[in-house]
Design an enzyme around this catalytic site. Structure first.
Site, PDB file in Angstrom:
ATOM      1  N   HIS A 213       3.564  -2.172   3.251  1.00  0.00           N
ATOM      2  CA  HIS A 213       3.710  -0.940   2.727  1.00  0.00           C
ATOM      3  C   HIS A 213       4.725  -0.890   1.788  1.00  0.00           C
ATOM      4  O   HIS A 213       5.974  -1.532   1.795  1.00  0.00           O
ATOM      5  CB  HIS A 213       3.498  -0.109   3.877  1.00  0.00           C
ATOM      6  CG  HIS A 213       2.199   0.112   4.485  1.00  0.00           C
ATOM      7  ND1 HIS A 213       2.144  -1.001   5.464  1.00  0.00           N
ATOM      8  CD2 HIS A 213       1.087   0.705   4.274  1.00  0.00           C
ATOM      9  CE1 HIS A 213       0.749  -0.990   5.754  1.00  0.00           C
ATOM     10  NE2 HIS A 213       0.321   0.291   5.197  1.00  0.00           N
TER      11      HIS A 213
ATOM     12  N   ASP B  48       0.955  -1.118  -0.085  1.00  0.00           N
ATOM     13  CA  ASP B  48      -0.165   0.078   0.000  1.00  0.00           C
ATOM     14  C   ASP B  48       0.860   1.394  -0.117  1.00  0.00           C
ATOM     15  O   ASP B  48       2.186   1.194   0.345  1.00  0.00           O
ATOM     16  CB  ASP B  48      -0.889  -0.011   1.276  1.00  0.00           C
ATOM     17  CG  ASP B  48      -2.144  -1.017   0.913  1.00  0.00           C
ATOM     18  OD1 ASP B  48      -1.996  -1.762   0.319  1.00  0.00           O
ATOM     19  OD2 ASP B  48      -2.769  -0.831   1.973  1.00  0.00           O
TER      20      ASP B  48
HETATM   21 NI    NI Z   1      -2.713   3.021   3.274  1.00  0.00          NI
END
Ligand code: NI
Length: 257
Positions: free
Chosen positions: A213, A68
Site C-alpha cells: 500500500h 494501492d
Molecule cells: Ni485498497
C-alpha cells in the site's frame, strides 16, 4: 430415575427455547438483501476466475511490485523516491478522489515510468454495488486520471480485493483487466519491515504480483518504506526483473485513444 427425568425435562425445555429462537437469529445473520441475487453473485465460476490476473508467467523471472490506495504526500512520494533511486518501475492502483487531490503525484508516476491502474473512486466494496454504480466508480476515476496524465487505465484492482460474479463481469465487459495478486504483504496492518520481507521471501516466485500500500488506513506504512530498498536489492540479486503489470502480463495498461 427421578433425577434423570428432571435433567431430561430441563434439557428438553432448553432445546425447545433454543429451537424457537435460533431460526430468527440465524435468518437475521445470514439473510442477504436479495437472496437469489446474492447467491448468484457470490461464487466465481471458472470463466470468471480466468478474467482475473493473479500472477504472470511463472517461467519468466519477472516480478511486479504494486501499491494501492494512493496517491498521497505522506507515503506515496517516499515510495516514488525509493523506486527512482533504484531505477525500478512499479504499478500504482490509485483512488479517483485522491488523484483529484494530488494530481502532481499522478503526473510524476507516469513521468518516472510507472503504470497507473484504477482502484475505484472512493474505495468502496464493489460487491455491494449494482452495475450502474460500478460503472460510475470506474468512469469517474479514469476521467480524473485521464485529465492529469492523458492516460485511460485498463487495469482495475477491486477495493478490499472484494469481487463476485457481477463485479468481474461488469468490469471486464468494460474492457478492464482485473488485477489481483499472489503475494499479500498485509502492510496496511502496520507490519514491521522484517515481517514484510519475510512474507515476500516465503511466498514469492517467478511471475508474482506483490501487494503493498502507498497510502490510506489508520496504521503506519513505515514498514513498507523500510522494507522496500532491502526487498528490491534482494529480488534483483536473485535475478528477478522488477516490472510493471503491463510488462508482466503483456496486456496494454491504457486505452489507445
Ligand atoms: Ni485498497
Amino acid at each position: 430415575m427421578k433425577n434423570f427425568l428432571q435433567t431430561n425435562v430441563i434439557f428438553l425445555l432448553i432445546m425447545v427455547i433454543l429451537s424457537g429462537c435460533s431460526p430468527y437469529y440465524l435468518a437475521f445473520l445470514s439473510l442477504p438483501r436479495d437472496p437469489s441475487d446474492q447467491q448468484e453473485r457470490d461464487v466465481l465460476s471458472v470463466d470468471e476466475k480466468q478474467k482475473v490476473v493473479f500472477h504472470g508467467n511463472q517461467k519468466s523471472k519477472k516480478i511486479a511490485l504494486t501499491f494501492d490506495d494512493g496517491p498521497d504526500h505522506r507515503y506515496t512520494v517516499r515510495i516514488l523516491d525509493i523506486l527512482r533511486k533504484h531505477h525500478v518501475s512499479a504499478t500504482f492502483f490509485v483512488l479517483g478522489k485522491l488523484a483529484r487531490k494530488n494530481p502532481q503525484i499522478l503526473k510524476r508516476m507516469v513521468k518516472e515510468g510507472h503504470t497507473i491502474g484504477n482502484h475505484s473512486w472512493s474505495h468502496t466494496d464493489f460487491t455491494k454495488l449494482n452495475q450502474k454504480e460500478i460503472t460510475q466508480q470506474l468512469a469517474m476515476t479514469n476521467r480524473e486520471i485521464q485529465k492529469w496524465t492523458g492516460k485511460t487505465p485498463l487495469f482495475f484492482r477491486p477495493p478490499f480485493g472484494a469481487m463476485d460474479r457481477l463485479v468481474v463481469d461488469a468490469v471486464s465487459e468494460q474492457g478492464y483487466a482485473v488485477i489481483y495478486w499472489d503475494v499479500d504483504t498485509k502492510d496496511w496492518q502496520g507490519k514491521s519491515a522484517d515481517k514484510i520481507i519475510q512474507t515476500v521471501k516465503k511466498n514469492m516466485h517467478a511471475g508474482s504480483i506483490i501487494l503493498f500500500h502507498s497510502a490510506g488506513g489508520p496504521k503506519s506504512l513505515d514498514g513498507t518504506i523500510q522494507a522496500l530498498p532491502k526487498l528490491i536489492s534482494f529480488l534483483q540479486k536473485q535475478g528477478y526483473e522488477l516490472v510493471t503489470i503491463d510488462q508482466l502480463i503483456d496486456l496494454p495498461a491504457y486505452r489507445q485513444n
